[in-house]
Write a protein that holds these residues in place. Structure first.
Motif, short mmCIF file in Angstrom:
data_model
loop_
_atom_site.label_atom_id
_atom_site.label_comp_id
_atom_site.label_asym_id
_atom_site.label_seq_id
_atom_site.Cartn_x
_atom_site.Cartn_y
_atom_site.Cartn_z
N SER A 107 3.15 0.31 21.46
CA SER A 107 3.47 -0.92 20.72
C SER A 107 2.26 -1.82 20.56
N PHE A 108 1.24 -1.67 21.44
CA PHE A 108 0.05 -2.50 21.26
C PHE A 108 -0.72 -2.09 20.00
N HIS A 109 -0.48 -0.87 19.50
CA HIS A 109 -1.07 -0.47 18.23
C HIS A 109 -0.47 -1.26 17.07
N PHE A 110 0.80 -1.62 17.19
CA PHE A 110 1.51 -2.29 16.10
C PHE A 110 1.48 -3.81 16.22
N THR A 111 1.04 -4.33 17.34
CA THR A 111 1.06 -5.79 17.54
C THR A 111 -0.31 -6.35 17.88
N SER A 112 -1.36 -5.53 17.71
CA SER A 112 -2.71 -6.05 17.92
C SER A 112 -3.45 -5.97 16.58
N VAL A 113 -4.74 -5.70 16.60
CA VAL A 113 -5.52 -5.78 15.37
C VAL A 113 -5.90 -4.39 14.90
N LEU A 114 -4.92 -3.68 14.35
CA LEU A 114 -5.12 -2.35 13.79
C LEU A 114 -4.26 -2.22 12.53
N THR A 115 -4.50 -1.21 11.74
CA THR A 115 -3.78 -1.06 10.47
C THR A 115 -2.41 -0.40 10.61
N GLU A 116 -2.07 0.03 11.83
CA GLU A 116 -0.81 0.77 12.02
C GLU A 116 0.42 0.06 11.47
N PRO A 117 0.65 -1.23 11.76
CA PRO A 117 1.87 -1.86 11.24
C PRO A 117 1.91 -1.93 9.73
N LEU A 118 0.77 -2.19 9.08
CA LEU A 118 0.74 -2.24 7.62
C LEU A 118 0.95 -0.86 7.03
N PHE A 119 0.33 0.16 7.61
CA PHE A 119 0.50 1.53 7.14
C PHE A 119 1.95 1.97 7.28
N LEU A 120 2.56 1.64 8.42
CA LEU A 120 3.96 1.98 8.66
C LEU A 120 4.88 1.28 7.67
N LEU A 121 4.65 0.00 7.44
CA LEU A 121 5.49 -0.77 6.52
C LEU A 121 5.39 -0.23 5.10
N LEU A 122 4.17 -0.05 4.60
CA LEU A 122 4.00 0.39 3.21
C LEU A 122 4.53 1.81 3.00
N THR A 123 4.33 2.69 3.98
CA THR A 123 4.88 4.04 3.86
C THR A 123 6.40 3.99 3.80
N SER A 124 7.01 3.15 4.64
CA SER A 124 8.47 3.00 4.63
C SER A 124 8.95 2.44 3.30
N CYS A 125 8.20 1.51 2.74
CA CYS A 125 8.57 0.93 1.44
C CYS A 125 8.52 2.00 0.34
N VAL A 126 7.51 2.86 0.37
CA VAL A 126 7.43 3.94 -0.61
C VAL A 126 8.62 4.88 -0.45
N LEU A 127 8.94 5.25 0.78
CA LEU A 127 10.06 6.17 1.03
C LEU A 127 11.38 5.55 0.57
N LEU A 128 11.56 4.25 0.80
CA LEU A 128 12.79 3.59 0.37
C LEU A 128 12.87 3.54 -1.15
N ALA A 129 11.75 3.23 -1.80
CA ALA A 129 11.74 3.20 -3.26
C ALA A 129 12.04 4.58 -3.85
N LEU A 130 11.50 5.62 -3.23
CA LEU A 130 11.77 6.98 -3.70
C LEU A 130 13.22 7.36 -3.47
N LYS A 131 13.77 6.93 -2.35
CA LYS A 131 15.17 7.21 -2.06
C LYS A 131 16.08 6.62 -3.14
N ARG A 132 15.67 5.48 -3.68
CA ARG A 132 16.44 4.81 -4.73
C ARG A 132 15.95 5.17 -6.13
N SER A 133 15.02 6.14 -6.21
CA SER A 133 14.43 6.59 -7.48
C SER A 133 13.80 5.45 -8.27
N ASN A 134 13.27 4.48 -7.56
CA ASN A 134 12.55 3.37 -8.19
C ASN A 134 11.06 3.71 -8.16
N TYR A 135 10.62 4.44 -9.16
CA TYR A 135 9.27 4.99 -9.13
C TYR A 135 8.19 3.95 -9.34
N LEU A 136 8.48 2.93 -10.12
CA LEU A 136 7.48 1.87 -10.31
C LEU A 136 7.19 1.15 -9.00
#
Length: 386
Positions: free
Chosen positions: A149-178
């Motif tokens: 959890s210190f990877h996600f709550t300190s100064v690394l890109t892990e939380p941003l990478f995790l969030l954006l990847t999840s957002c892409v997966l959710l958009a694809l799940k809803r077929s919202n390609y844009l």
């Protein structure tokens, strides 16, 4: 016709779900900070500022310097042939913005940014987990109060990478390609491997094409859908923008790759790197050495990729495989946090481990217990999970 009791029951269910979605990340965030700070306080003078500084190791200092001073047009002073170009710009740009808006010191702004991003990643995971409260609890516990959890709550890109990847997966799940294309562009400005998420989009588009059976070749079908073309074309926009910036300021659009040699990352055989890691037996004791941990995590991550493919999540499997294998062509450095921050693997793991109640409870307790122990080892310099 919907009856009034049915409407009330539906509303009550929505309110319950909303309470779960909000309460779980907040609860595990508080627990995680308590465990990590407690691990730091053991043997140290309690000081929250010193605690934040103690977590700022390895790549953290690079992101802090980029957020503070930006990129250099030449190698960093006093560090021969080493420049800041290997670190992509979106995360430090966000940190700098937060620090400016809220008038915070950069390290505090970075920790605040990472914490908010980690919580947001948990929220986005709720629909991806099929609104399964147990799987959601495990994911929140892992991200906010787990051993890494210190990877996600300190100064690394892990939380941003995790969030954006999840957002892409959710958009694809809803077929919202844009939306998927827009989030993919941001992901490609976060870390180099983020650009490969476009392959998951292409596979999902092809799956939708097969379901619709339009009676025309795939290429012609895409040409008739401008929104899909736009989504595909904007996906690598973040990477291209960074390359243009480097070309203008440094004179080398691929400086982020060329500078890797200065960090000791030289191309080699990934299988050989894995074998060397697995063979690095500790001099004494039974606890695996840092290279062994890294190699075992890489192998475990590749196994999860196979499970993703077996579950017909081909796009996610391909993306995760590339995110693991490509760094392995240099060495095992940072592979633990690379694998530990891959959204598809975390989502699948949470779903599998939450099926049985007894397993769910044991895993949850292990996550919380290991948070304290691993953080203490990390701060003490006895564990290299980078």
């Amino acid at each position: 016709m919907t009856t009034e009791p049915a409407v009330k029951l539906k509303n009550r269910s929505r309110h319950r779900d909303l309470a779960i979605v909000i309460a779980m990340p907040l609860a595990f965030l508080v627990i995680g900070y308590g465990l990590r700070y407690g691990a730091y306080s053991f043997g140290h003078t309690p000081s929250f500022a010193d605690y934040l500084q103690s977590l700022c190791r390895w790549d953290c200092s690079w992101y802090v310097r980029i957020a503070t001073d930006g990129y250099d047009g030449y190698p960093t002073a006093n560090q021969t042939n080493v420049g800041r170009w290997a670190f992509f710009p979106l995360y430090p740009l966000m940190v700098r913005t937060v620090g400016t808006v809220f008038q915070l010191e950069i390290l505090s702004a970075a920790v605040l940014t990472s914490t908010v991003l980690a919580c947001a990643a948990c929220l986005v995971a709720w629909p991806l987990l099929g609104k399964d409260s147990r799987a959601y609890a495990l994911l929140c516990a892992y991200v906010l109060s787990g051993p890494l959890s210190f990877h996600f709550t300190s100064v690394l890109t892990e939380p941003l990478f995790l969030l954006l990847t999840s957002c892409v997966l959710l958009a694809l799940k809803r077929s919202n390609y844009l939306a998927a294309g827009a989030f993919s562009a941001l992901l490609s400005a976060t870390r180099l491997v983020g650009v490969f998420i476009v392959l998951a989009s292409l596979l999902k588009i092809y799956q939708d094409y097969r379901l619709q059976r339009p009676g025309k070749p795939f290429a012609y079908w895409i040409l008739g859908k401008p929104q899909i073309l736009v989504a595909i074309l904007i996906s690598p926009a973040g990477l291209f923008a960074y390359m243009l910036y480097l070309r203008v300021t440094v004179g080398d659009g691929l400086a982020f790759g060329h500078v890797q040699r200065a960090f000791g990352r030289v191309a080699g055989n990934p299988i050989l790197f894995l074998w060397e890691g697995l063979s690095a037996v500790p001099a004494e004791g039974w606890i695996p050495s840092p290279p062994q941990w890294s190699a075992l995590v890489a192998v475990g991550g590749l196994f999860m990729c196979v499970l993703l493919a077996w579950r017909r999540q081909y796009g996610a499997a391909l993306f995760c495989t590339l995110c693991i294998v490509l760094p392995l062509f240099t060495n095992l450095a940072s592979i633990v946090r690379y694998v530990g921050g891959l959204a598809p693997i975390l989502l699948l793991g949470a779903q599998i481990l939450s099926i049985r109640t007894d397993v769910f409870i044991v895993v949850l307790l292990l996550l919380l217990a290991s948070c304290y122990l691993v953080t203490q080892a990390w701060i003490g310099g006895h564990l290299a999970l980078v």
